[in-house]
Enzyme design. Structure first.
Site, PDB file in Angstrom:
ATOM      1  N   HIS A 528       0.712  -1.235  -0.014  1.00 11.91           N
ATOM      2  CA  HIS A 528       0.019  -0.132   0.007  1.00 11.91           C
ATOM      3  C   HIS A 528       0.859   1.348   0.073  1.00 11.91           C
ATOM      4  CE1 HIS A 528      -3.838   1.889  -0.130  1.00 11.91           C
ATOM      5  NE2 HIS A 528      -4.210   1.684   0.988  1.00 11.91           N
ATOM      6  N   ASP A 532      -2.380   1.919  -4.545  1.00 12.28           N
ATOM      7  CA  ASP A 532      -3.530   2.477  -3.936  1.00 12.28           C
ATOM      8  C   ASP A 532      -4.578   1.212  -4.005  1.00 12.28           C
ATOM      9  OD1 ASP A 532      -2.573   4.878  -2.808  1.00 12.28           O
ATOM     10  OD2 ASP A 532      -3.232   5.923  -4.667  1.00 12.28           O
TER      11      ASP A 532
END
Length: 555
Positions: A528, A532
């Site tokens: 992450h 995204d």
């Protein structure tokens, strides 16, 4: 002129060997380099070739005897020379004296070689052949110290937990020093040899060797110590089966058993007189895995009856019982460390998509017979999934990228890792530049890499360098898994089980019907820090669209 055959030294810390089998009888003709006898040492089981052509005129050491390195174990005479008659003699004091003399000579040679240190030159290191590989055994040197080598010419052979490979020379030049002998196991990045450089003293080339006399000495032993005469008698096995049956095995085999939590009494020996060989242990691991059950000692024979699946017909017992505490093997320890590191490095996010694979299932069922006949490779689901992943990676290159030193590295190619479960661990062979391959090319590459991974036949660069990985836990019946990223990648795709389900379908007019469809879960795990949730979702939507609307030629 007669030629002595000696017990060779097969490793730096090896100072004795057991003759497990003579492959020739006294009076037989032998060719140069023809296998003459089999030996077992602390680290190596090997066939020893004849140093010359001629007649095996005398066997000095019988099968089962353990003697020091450099002991004369046989004599090969020229054809036409007299061959001594009479029984094969056992090793005597003269043989041990010869071993001592040879050992002292070896020490003197080693001391002389040490006076000429090699300076400069190019180090040759033990390479890392996979993410979870941390050591390797040099099984054979293909060049001798003092010989010239070309760049990329095979220099030595190694064996690791997952790969057997030939390692090429990094540069051209003279192999001036061999630091690690055949049979030794060392960690990755250890310097095993030197190419080029200059000698500071009289010695021009060096070869690593052990000091047999020193290694053999016991408490209070001196430089003149030699192996105990009792060592000339058949070696006492380290373990015994139920009922008092002796287990015959080498120290290497016993070490493999310890590392994999195996009971040697549960393994059928196929060697001489029921000896348990390295091959027997590897076969047992492939069938039962580490700590797996095998053949009970009472039925431990080379000709045990097997059933359709190759399992022994007699009952088996679990070698690991509830309440036991067993250590991690080295492989499991390194895997544990890498997985923990990945979780610490990358904040993991997972997205699960369910894909209608009905169209793919129908294409495969229709084409699999023709595909295999024409192309010589079975048509599995993996090339369909790989092709869809490559298509999505091409459109969303961030999923194929890596984060390093504060920069996002967009890789120029898609090097697709395919996780392969082995009986003794896990390896990720890599399809390099996968985006340039046709469907048939992908199918062939995946099948070839998986087969060679299970046979430890991968080349060094085929087990590293992936930019995105596929892992198929669905073969074990999983709905889906949440995979851990294979560092330094940023994403990994887990393949769930393929199952038929009742699904609601809606036509163009909005009418709903229920149909039986082949459905499969796919889970994308991603870092992450650079990917995204929206990027992951777009990637998976493209992946799903490619599979559900498959319209490509498969070759």
């Amino acid at each position: 002129m007669p030629t002595d055959v000696i017990m060779p030294q097969l490793g730096e810390s090896i100072f004795e060997g057991t003759i497990t089998k003579w492959l020739k009888k006294a009076g037989d003709a032998v060719e140069k380099d023809e296998p003459l006898f089999e030996i077992s040492t602390d680290k190596v089981d090997a066939e020893i070739p004849s140093p010359v052509a001629g007649v095996l005129s005398e066997i000095k050491v019988p099968e089962g005897a353990t003697v020091g390195v450099n002991t004369v174990v046989a004599v090969v005479s020229e054809i036409g020379e007299a061959v001594p008659a009479g029984p094969v003699p056992a090793p005597a004091a003269a043989g041990l004296a010869a071993a001592r003399d040879e050992a002292q000579a070896s020490e003197a040679a080693k001391a002389e070689a040490a006076s000429g240190e090699i300076s400069g030159g190019t180090d040759v290191v033990m390479p890392q052949l996979g993410e979870s590989i941390f050591e390797g055994t040099i099984t054979k040197w293909l060049k001798k110290a003092g010989e010239m080598v070309e760049k990329d010419e095979p220099l030595f052979e190694i064996s690791t937990d997952k790969v057997d490979a030939e390692i090429p020379a990094p540069v051209a030049g003279m192999l001036s020093e061999i630091k690690v002998p055949a049979g030794a196991t060392v960690g990755i990045n250890t310097v095993v040899a030197v190419i080029g450089g200059t000698a500071a003293g009289p010695a021009q080339v060096k070869v690593a060797e052990a000091a047999p006399a020193q290694a053999a000495q016991g408490p209070g032993g001196g430089a003149d110590s030699v192996p105990n005469p009792a060592a000339a008698t058949p070696a006492v096995p380290a373990a015994a089966a139920n009922g008092g049956e002796r287990l015959r095995s080498s120290p290497l085999v016993r070490r493999m058993a310890r590392d994999n939590n195996l009971d040697l009494g549960q393994i059928a020996g196929t060697g001489s007189e029921g000896r348990i060989t390295k091959g027997d242990v590897l076969r047992h691991l492939s069938e039962h895995g580490p700590g797996g059950a095998g053949v009970p000692a009472a039925t431990r024979t080379a000709g045990a009856t097997t059933g359709p699946a190759g399992a022994t017909a007699s009952a088996t017992a679990d070698a690991t019982l509830p309440g036991q505490v067993v250590p991690l093997t080295k492989m499991r320890a390194i895997i544990a460390e890498r997985m923990a590191q990945s979780m610490q490095i990358s904040p993991h996010v997972h997205e699960v998509f369910k894909v209608d694979m009905t169209r793919i299932v129908r294409v495969r069922e229709r084409e699999k017979g023709r595909f295999e006949r024409e192309n010589g490779v079975k048509l599995t689901y993996m090339p369909f999934i790989a092709a869809a992943a490559i298509e999505a990676l091409h459109k969303f290159p961030i999923v194929n990228a890596s984060l390093k030193d504060g920069f996002i590295h967009y890789h120029p190619h898609i090097d697709l890792g395919i996780a392969v479960a082995l009986e003794w661990g896990l390896i990720v062979p890599v399809v390099k530049q996968a985006e340039e391959r046709s469907f048939l090319g992908l199918a062939r590459a995946i099948a070839d890499l998986a087969e060679r991974a299970r046979g430890k036949k991968l080349k060094p660069d085929e087990a590293s360098g992936s930019t995105f990985t596929l892992t198929n836990s669905g073969i074990f019946g999983d709905e889906f898994g949440t995979p851990i990223i294979n560092q330094p990648e940023s994403a990994i795709l887990a393949i769930g089980g393929l199952k038929k389900e009742a699904v609601v379908l809606t036509d163009a007019e909005g009418n709903d019907t229920i149909a039986i469809r082949s459905m499969q879960h796919f889970c994308l795990g991603f870092d992450h820090r650079i990917i995204d949730g929206a990027d992951g979702g777009r990637f998976m939507s493209e992946f799903k669209k490619t599979l559900e609307g498959w319209d490509r030629e498969i070759g």
